[in-house]
Design a protein around this motif. Structure first.
Motif, PDB file in Angstrom:
ATOM      1  N   HIS A   1     -33.061  -5.120   6.354  1.00  0.00           N
ATOM      2  CA  HIS A   1     -31.680  -5.545   6.149  1.00  0.00           C
ATOM      3  C   HIS A   1     -31.421  -6.976   6.598  1.00  0.00           C
ATOM      4  O   HIS A   1     -30.284  -7.443   6.550  1.00  0.00           O
ATOM      5  CB  HIS A   1     -30.731  -4.592   6.881  1.00  0.00           C
ATOM      6  N   ILE A   2     -32.450  -7.674   7.052  1.00  0.00           N
ATOM      7  CA  ILE A   2     -32.263  -9.051   7.541  1.00  0.00           C
ATOM      8  C   ILE A   2     -33.411  -9.930   7.077  1.00  0.00           C
ATOM      9  O   ILE A   2     -34.579  -9.536   7.121  1.00  0.00           O
ATOM     10  CB  ILE A   2     -32.224  -9.116   9.091  1.00  0.00           C
ATOM     11  N   GLY A   3     -33.046 -11.150   6.651  1.00  0.00           N
ATOM     12  CA  GLY A   3     -34.075 -12.142   6.334  1.00  0.00           C
ATOM     13  C   GLY A   3     -33.637 -13.478   6.889  1.00  0.00           C
ATOM     14  O   GLY A   3     -32.469 -13.673   7.238  1.00  0.00           O
TER      15      GLY A   3
ATOM     16  N   GLU B   1     -37.626  -7.760  17.834  1.00  0.00           N
ATOM     17  CA  GLU B   1     -36.346  -7.245  18.319  1.00  0.00           C
ATOM     18  C   GLU B   1     -35.825  -6.141  17.415  1.00  0.00           C
ATOM     19  O   GLU B   1     -35.309  -5.123  17.892  1.00  0.00           O
ATOM     20  CB  GLU B   1     -35.307  -8.375  18.395  1.00  0.00           C
ATOM     21  N   CYS B   2     -35.959  -6.342  16.104  1.00  0.00           N
ATOM     22  CA  CYS B   2     -35.484  -5.327  15.160  1.00  0.00           C
ATOM     23  C   CYS B   2     -36.270  -4.033  15.326  1.00  0.00           C
ATOM     24  O   CYS B   2     -35.701  -2.937  15.306  1.00  0.00           O
ATOM     25  CB  CYS B   2     -35.600  -5.827  13.718  1.00  0.00           C
ATOM     26  N   ILE B   3     -37.581  -4.170  15.465  1.00  0.00           N
ATOM     27  CA  ILE B   3     -38.420  -2.974  15.607  1.00  0.00           C
ATOM     28  C   ILE B   3     -38.070  -2.237  16.890  1.00  0.00           C
ATOM     29  O   ILE B   3     -37.933  -1.006  16.906  1.00  0.00           O
ATOM     30  CB  ILE B   3     -39.912  -3.350  15.575  1.00  0.00           C
ATOM     31  N   ASN B   4     -37.919  -2.975  17.990  1.00  0.00           N
ATOM     32  CA  ASN B   4     -37.604  -2.322  19.262  1.00  0.00           C
ATOM     33  C   ASN B   4     -36.235  -1.649  19.238  1.00  0.00           C
ATOM     34  O   ASN B   4     -36.052  -0.558  19.780  1.00  0.00           O
ATOM     35  CB  ASN B   4     -37.646  -3.339  20.407  1.00  0.00           C
TER      36      ASN B   4
ATOM     37  N   TYR C   1     -32.803   3.130  19.165  1.00  0.00           N
ATOM     38  CA  TYR C   1     -31.519   3.647  18.709  1.00  0.00           C
ATOM     39  C   TYR C   1     -31.576   4.290  17.334  1.00  0.00           C
ATOM     40  O   TYR C   1     -30.569   4.803  16.863  1.00  0.00           O
ATOM     41  CB  TYR C   1     -30.477   2.521  18.710  1.00  0.00           C
ATOM     42  N   GLU C   2     -32.759   4.277  16.719  1.00  0.00           N
ATOM     43  CA  GLU C   2     -32.938   4.852  15.381  1.00  0.00           C
ATOM     44  C   GLU C   2     -31.847   4.380  14.429  1.00  0.00           C
ATOM     45  O   GLU C   2     -31.322   5.144  13.622  1.00  0.00           O
ATOM     46  CB  GLU C   2     -33.004   6.388  15.452  1.00  0.00           C
ATOM     47  N   SER C   3     -31.492   3.114  14.543  1.00  0.00           N
ATOM     48  CA  SER C   3     -30.568   2.534  13.577  1.00  0.00           C
ATOM     49  C   SER C   3     -30.848   1.031  13.494  1.00  0.00           C
ATOM     50  O   SER C   3     -31.603   0.493  14.298  1.00  0.00           O
ATOM     51  CB  SER C   3     -29.120   2.789  13.982  1.00  0.00           C
ATOM     52  N   LYS C   4     -30.225   0.391  12.517  1.00  0.00           N
ATOM     53  CA  LYS C   4     -30.560  -1.020  12.275  1.00  0.00           C
ATOM     54  C   LYS C   4     -29.839  -1.917  13.256  1.00  0.00           C
ATOM     55  O   LYS C   4     -28.672  -1.716  13.572  1.00  0.00           O
ATOM     56  CB  LYS C   4     -30.155  -1.402  10.851  1.00  0.00           C
ATOM     57  N   LEU C   5     -30.561  -2.945  13.702  1.00  0.00           N
ATOM     58  CA  LEU C   5     -29.965  -3.926  14.598  1.00  0.00           C
ATOM     59  C   LEU C   5     -28.884  -4.712  13.854  1.00  0.00           C
ATOM     60  O   LEU C   5     -29.143  -5.313  12.819  1.00  0.00           O
ATOM     61  CB  LEU C   5     -31.051  -4.886  15.100  1.00  0.00           C
ATOM     62  N   PRO C   6     -27.636  -4.684  14.359  1.00  0.00           N
ATOM     63  CA  PRO C   6     -26.584  -5.453  13.705  1.00  0.00           C
ATOM     64  C   PRO C   6     -26.937  -6.939  13.739  1.00  0.00           C
ATOM     65  O   PRO C   6     -27.436  -7.459  14.735  1.00  0.00           O
ATOM     66  CB  PRO C   6     -25.345  -5.159  14.551  1.00  0.00           C
ATOM     67  N   VAL C   7     -26.628  -7.626  12.628  1.00  0.00           N
ATOM     68  CA  VAL C   7     -27.023  -9.034  12.484  1.00  0.00           C
ATOM     69  C   VAL C   7     -26.412  -9.893  13.587  1.00  0.00           C
ATOM     70  O   VAL C   7     -27.065 -10.776  14.150  1.00  0.00           O
ATOM     71  CB  VAL C   7     -26.582  -9.578  11.107  1.00  0.00           C
ATOM     72  N   GLY C   8     -25.157  -9.606  13.896  1.00  0.00           N
ATOM     73  CA  GLY C   8     -24.464 -10.398  14.915  1.00  0.00           C
ATOM     74  C   GLY C   8     -25.152 -10.328  16.264  1.00  0.00           C
ATOM     75  O   GLY C   8     -25.175 -11.308  17.017  1.00  0.00           O
TER      76      GLY C   8
ATOM     77  N   GLY D   1     -29.640 -14.223   7.182  1.00  0.00           N
ATOM     78  CA  GLY D   1     -28.801 -13.470   6.253  1.00  0.00           C
ATOM     79  C   GLY D   1     -29.098 -12.003   6.397  1.00  0.00           C
ATOM     80  O   GLY D   1     -30.259 -11.603   6.458  1.00  0.00           O
ATOM     81  N   GLY D   2     -28.046 -11.185   6.478  1.00  0.00           N
ATOM     82  CA  GLY D   2     -28.320  -9.760   6.635  1.00  0.00           C
ATOM     83  C   GLY D   2     -27.107  -8.905   6.372  1.00  0.00           C
ATOM     84  O   GLY D   2     -25.975  -9.391   6.208  1.00  0.00           O
TER      85      GLY D   2
END
Lengths: 281, 223
Positions: free
Chosen positions: A69-71, A91-94, A99-106, A135-136
């Motif tokens: 969801h982020i590039g 960071e996204c993987i951790n 939390y078994e959810s996507k890291l918010p872009v902010g 961007g995400g």
């Protein structure tokens, strides 16, 4: 341009209250080749100019997938950009792991900004010489952020960084109000137009640019060369004539749908090939 | 001089059975969906199978908290691999990673009994079977878990290749077709369910082949 007395150390202020090393780092961003980003309510498009040093060498990678969801698109010291991309991926993987959810872009951009700030306050470090367009997509919608070496970050509807980025910014300033409701195809079209502005008359072909998209229901991926070239041809933005931006797409008719000879929507609906990893270029 | 024993164990056994069979161009990975603790059933609908990569799936019985932690670890490692190599991990690579991951905790092991199944680099089916600390071997078929003692001899009877002394050397993968292998797996579980109290409720089967991944379910006895 030369402010020699107070610019040796990043931890030395000038009497005017400036940190010259940080400003020099931002200069490095301006010297890199252009990268642009724009977003609508549902999609974010990143595009960059990829000029190889010589015909024999490969292009430098400037757009990185960080997560589904982020590039990120970078300009400046690409080595620094590569390292920061690795950090962002980690960071996204951790976060996903915990939390078994996507890291918010902010959240990601704040962490990135804090990391950059550290380098502006340690005498044994130097600032990262790279600007990042992140961007995400997350629960609160589509986002585009710019992170600079100073540790600042801002959210944008559209932005451009790198050399001759002002030309792209001028184009986008005229049209940014239409971006929010823009369709995916129009957003990519605008990205290509903006990118062409930075080429200052040189012909835009898929060999010298990279385009990536992320959107609702569409994981971040880089569009392949054939798709990009087809889009360039379809929108007649090779750049040989003066920009007839509004007129050209109308001539094609129905540029809102990916119809006609070319099916850009179908071709680049995510990584369609079997055996090609989601992370593939 | 008797040794003092802990009055608390970090482990529990949630039971269950896993099976994997490798074919010429497919692989079948199956497990029941019963989760138990002691003589109680915790749930009848818990998946022990996870797809680690496009062409690789792992079924694990044992302590499901450890199994879940192991799955998450491997999934995260797979993401890192994809970022670095721009492609999916092959099944033999994942097999080695699993082994290393298990041995890393040699002195506080994952209480997980795993079978890894998938397609190798040539598109042929492959199965890897493990103990709790990472000892592994590529085989043509395997079973792990509470029903493995009932299933393994049956699979040996049905699938084991003739004597290794026979030349030319026979491949470990079964000559059975995909549908025949599926029937065999269903038969295994139906039988194991009869006599193993920890196996039953429902059978989950994951089939990996060149076309992709398919999931199938079959009801089992619930007693």
């Amino acid at each position: 341009m030369f402010r020699n007395q107070y610019d040796t150390d990043v931890t030395t202020w000038s009497p005017a209250g400036r940190l010259f090393q940080v400003e020099y780092a931002m200069e490095a961003v301006k010297q890199g080749s252009a990268a642009i980003g724009l977003r609508s309510k549902t999609h974010v498009v990143l595009a960059s100019v990829n000029k190889a040093n010589s015909e024999l060498s490969s292009h430098q990678k400037k757009i990185f997938k960080v997560d589904d969801h982020i590039g990120v698109a970078i300009a400046g010291l690409t080595a620094d950009g590569r390292v920061l991309s690795r950090y962002m991926r980690s960071e996204c993987i951790n976060y996903s792991y915990s939390y078994e959810s996507k890291l918010p872009v902010g959240r990601l951009v704040v962490q990135l900004a804090d990391k950059a700030q550290v380098c502006t306050q340690r005498s044994w470090k130097r600032p990262y010489g790279v600007g990042l367009l992140v961007g995400g997509l997350d629960e609160s919608g589509a986002h585009l952020y710019y992170n600079c070496p100073s540790g600042n970050y801002f959210e944008y509807q559209a932005f451009a960084i790198g050399s001759r980025s002002q030309a792209a910014k001028t184009y986008m300033e005229r049209k940014f109000e239409t971006f929010a409701e823009s369709s995916r195809e129009n957003l990519i079209k605008d990205a290509l137009f903006a990118l062409r502005e930075t080429l200052q008359g040189e012909k835009l072909t898929s060999t010298i640019c990279t385009v990536a998209v992320v959107g609702i229901g569409e994981a971040f991926h880089i569009l392949d060369k054939e798709t990009v070239q087809a889009l360039i041809n379809e929108f007649e933005i090779a750049g040989e004539e003066a920009p007839a931006n509004e007129a050209a797409p109308e001539d094609q008719g129905g540029d809102a749908q990916p119809g006609g000879d070319v099916q850009p929507g179908a071709a680049d609906q995510g990584p369609a090939d079997e055996g090609v990893a989601p992370m593939d270029i | 001089m008797t040794k003092e024993h802990a009055n608390w164990s970090p482990y529990d056994n949630n039971g269950g059975t896993c099976v994997a069979i490798a074919g010429a161009d497919y692989c079948v990975v199956a497990a029941d969906t019963r989760m138990s603790s002691g003589y109680n059933i915790l749930t009848r609908d818990y998946s022990k199978i996870t797809q680690l990569a496009d062409k690789c799936a792992m079924a694990s019985s044992g302590f499901q908290a450890d199994v879940r932690a192991l799955q998450k670890h491997l999934e995260a490692r797979h993401l890192i691999y994809q970022h670095q190599h721009n492609k999916q991990m092959s099944t033999p690579a994942m097999a080695q990673l699993l082994s290393n991951t298990l041995y890393y905790k040699r002195f506080f092991p994952y209480y997980a009994f795993n079978v890894l199944g998938g397609l190798d680099g040539e598109g042929k089916g492959c199965v890897f079977t493990y103990d709790a600390v990472g000892s592994y071997e590529r085989v043509g078929y395997s079973s792990q878990g509470s029903g493995s003692t009932l299933i393994m001899p049956f699979l040996d009877n049905q699938l084991k290749s003739p004597s290794p002394l026979l030349l030319p050397a026979k491949d470990a993968v079964t000559p059975l077709s995909e549908s025949e292998a599926l029937d065999l797996v269903k038969t295994c579980f139906a039988s194991a369910t009869e006599r193993d109290i920890y196996t039953g409720d429902k059978l989950e089967i994951v089939v990996l082949n060149a076309k992709g991944t398919r999931r199938e379910y079959m009801e089992l006895r619930k007693d």
